[in-house]
Design a protein around this motif. Sequence first.
Motif, PDB file in Angstrom:
ATOM      1  N   MET A   1      37.312  -3.769  18.423  1.00 43.80           N
ATOM      2  CA  MET A   1      38.106  -4.975  18.173  1.00 43.80           C
ATOM      3  C   MET A   1      39.170  -5.115  19.268  1.00 43.80           C
ATOM      4  O   MET A   1      39.703  -4.137  19.765  1.00 43.80           O
ATOM      5  N   ALA A   2      39.433  -6.351  19.627  1.00 44.51           N
ATOM      6  CA  ALA A   2      40.465  -6.627  20.628  1.00 44.51           C
ATOM      7  C   ALA A   2      41.815  -6.676  19.926  1.00 44.51           C
ATOM      8  O   ALA A   2      42.022  -7.469  19.012  1.00 44.51           O
ATOM      9  N   VAL A   3      42.711  -5.801  20.357  1.00 45.43           N
ATOM     10  CA  VAL A   3      44.011  -5.705  19.708  1.00 45.43           C
ATOM     11  C   VAL A   3      45.092  -6.279  20.621  1.00 45.43           C
ATOM     12  O   VAL A   3      45.151  -5.953  21.807  1.00 45.43           O
ATOM     13  N   ASP A   4      45.909  -7.143  20.066  1.00 43.03           N
ATOM     14  CA  ASP A   4      47.044  -7.682  20.797  1.00 43.03           C
ATOM     15  C   ASP A   4      48.203  -6.695  20.648  1.00 43.03           C
ATOM     16  O   ASP A   4      48.720  -6.495  19.544  1.00 43.03           O
ATOM     17  N   PHE A   5      48.596  -6.075  21.742  1.00 43.98           N
ATOM     18  CA  PHE A   5      49.637  -5.045  21.685  1.00 43.98           C
ATOM     19  C   PHE A   5      51.044  -5.618  21.837  1.00 43.98           C
ATOM     20  O   PHE A   5      52.002  -4.856  22.009  1.00 43.98           O
ATOM     21  N   THR A 180      53.908  -7.806  11.584  1.00 48.68           N
ATOM     22  CA  THR A 180      52.464  -7.939  11.816  1.00 48.68           C
ATOM     23  C   THR A 180      51.674  -7.300  10.683  1.00 48.68           C
ATOM     24  O   THR A 180      50.670  -7.864  10.221  1.00 48.68           O
ATOM     25  N   VAL A 181      52.107  -6.131  10.235  1.00 43.39           N
ATOM     26  CA  VAL A 181      51.420  -5.467   9.120  1.00 43.39           C
ATOM     27  C   VAL A 181      51.426  -6.368   7.886  1.00 43.39           C
ATOM     28  O   VAL A 181      50.397  -6.519   7.210  1.00 43.39           O
ATOM     29  N   TYR A 182      52.552  -6.972   7.610  1.00 45.80           N
ATOM     30  CA  TYR A 182      52.640  -7.832   6.427  1.00 45.80           C
ATOM     31  C   TYR A 182      51.737  -9.058   6.558  1.00 45.80           C
ATOM     32  O   TYR A 182      51.029  -9.427   5.610  1.00 45.80           O
ATOM     33  N   GLN A 183      51.747  -9.681   7.724  1.00 46.17           N
ATOM     34  CA  GLN A 183      50.926 -10.871   7.920  1.00 46.17           C
ATOM     35  C   GLN A 183      49.440 -10.536   7.870  1.00 46.17           C
ATOM     36  O   GLN A 183      48.639 -11.296   7.315  1.00 46.17           O
ATOM     37  N   LEU A 194      45.830  -1.562   8.936  1.00 47.70           N
ATOM     38  CA  LEU A 194      45.820  -0.098   8.918  1.00 47.70           C
ATOM     39  C   LEU A 194      46.072   0.469  10.307  1.00 47.70           C
ATOM     40  O   LEU A 194      46.765   1.488  10.460  1.00 47.70           O
ATOM     41  N   PHE A 195      45.540  -0.176  11.329  1.00 53.79           N
ATOM     42  CA  PHE A 195      45.763   0.280  12.705  1.00 53.79           C
ATOM     43  C   PHE A 195      47.253   0.303  13.024  1.00 53.79           C
ATOM     44  O   PHE A 195      47.777   1.294  13.546  1.00 53.79           O
ATOM     45  N   VAL A 199      49.903   3.343  13.839  1.00 50.64           N
ATOM     46  CA  VAL A 199      50.748   3.357  15.039  1.00 50.64           C
ATOM     47  C   VAL A 199      52.201   3.612  14.656  1.00 50.64           C
ATOM     48  O   VAL A 199      52.881   4.461  15.261  1.00 50.64           O
ATOM     49  N   ASN A 200      52.659   2.889  13.650  1.00 52.96           N
ATOM     50  CA  ASN A 200      54.047   3.069  13.201  1.00 52.96           C
ATOM     51  C   ASN A 200      54.254   4.459  12.627  1.00 52.96           C
ATOM     52  O   ASN A 200      55.301   5.096  12.849  1.00 52.96           O
ATOM     53  N   LEU A 201      53.263   4.967  11.906  1.00 58.72           N
ATOM     54  CA  LEU A 201      53.347   6.305  11.328  1.00 58.72           C
ATOM     55  C   LEU A 201      53.443   7.366  12.420  1.00 58.72           C
ATOM     56  O   LEU A 201      54.234   8.319  12.309  1.00 58.72           O
TER      57      LEU A 201
END
Length: 225
Positions: A1-5, A180-183, A194-195, A199-201
Amino acid sequence: MAVDFYPLWNTLRISAVSCVLVFFSGIFFAYYIAKLPGILKGIVDVILTLPMVLPPTVCGYFLLLLFGTRRSLGAFLLQHGIKFVMNWYGGILTSAVVAFPLMYRTARGAFESFDPNLAYSAQTLGLSNTYIFWCIRMPACRQGILAGVVLAFARALGEYGATSMLIGYTPGKTATIATTVYQLWRTNNEKEALFWVLVNLFISTCILLLVNLLENKRKIRRAEE
């Protein structure tokens, strides 16, 4: 998957800049408030510590009251090209506000444990107060100061409530890891959510390990003294 960082980059720069602001402001207030009379110090201490116990959304609400574009201060800043609402640098303001008490209280504790005889001895040698502060007091309190910086950065890193109130969520503009996690969760995109959680974890775990390392060093130093 393409992830926007972008959320990662935005979160790190907001946390880093707010941490720098909190570092200097926290040290300033911690140093001078420690010298105030007992009652006055207690009152000011409560005011400066409030963001630590208030719900983040309440802090965000108060910031909107101050910096909203329809408020006097917000309208004045807007005339000069500064708009905290719905801009990424508004996240610096919210993160600094919620992280400040951690830096302030940790620095104050470090300064209160400083042996004043060291400062008095330096004064008898004709050293300036500025030199004494940066070259004697700060090195002696460095473990507590560093712990405060790390905790403030960790708090800014995980900030959501006040940030979402002031700057909202706009991909590529104001998005942070927390928002971002919430949205992503709201849109049932659990895989990407989850990704970002992982990362935050990972970042938070590294920060906590650093705090523990600093605490252990401080204990060892006290034992040696």
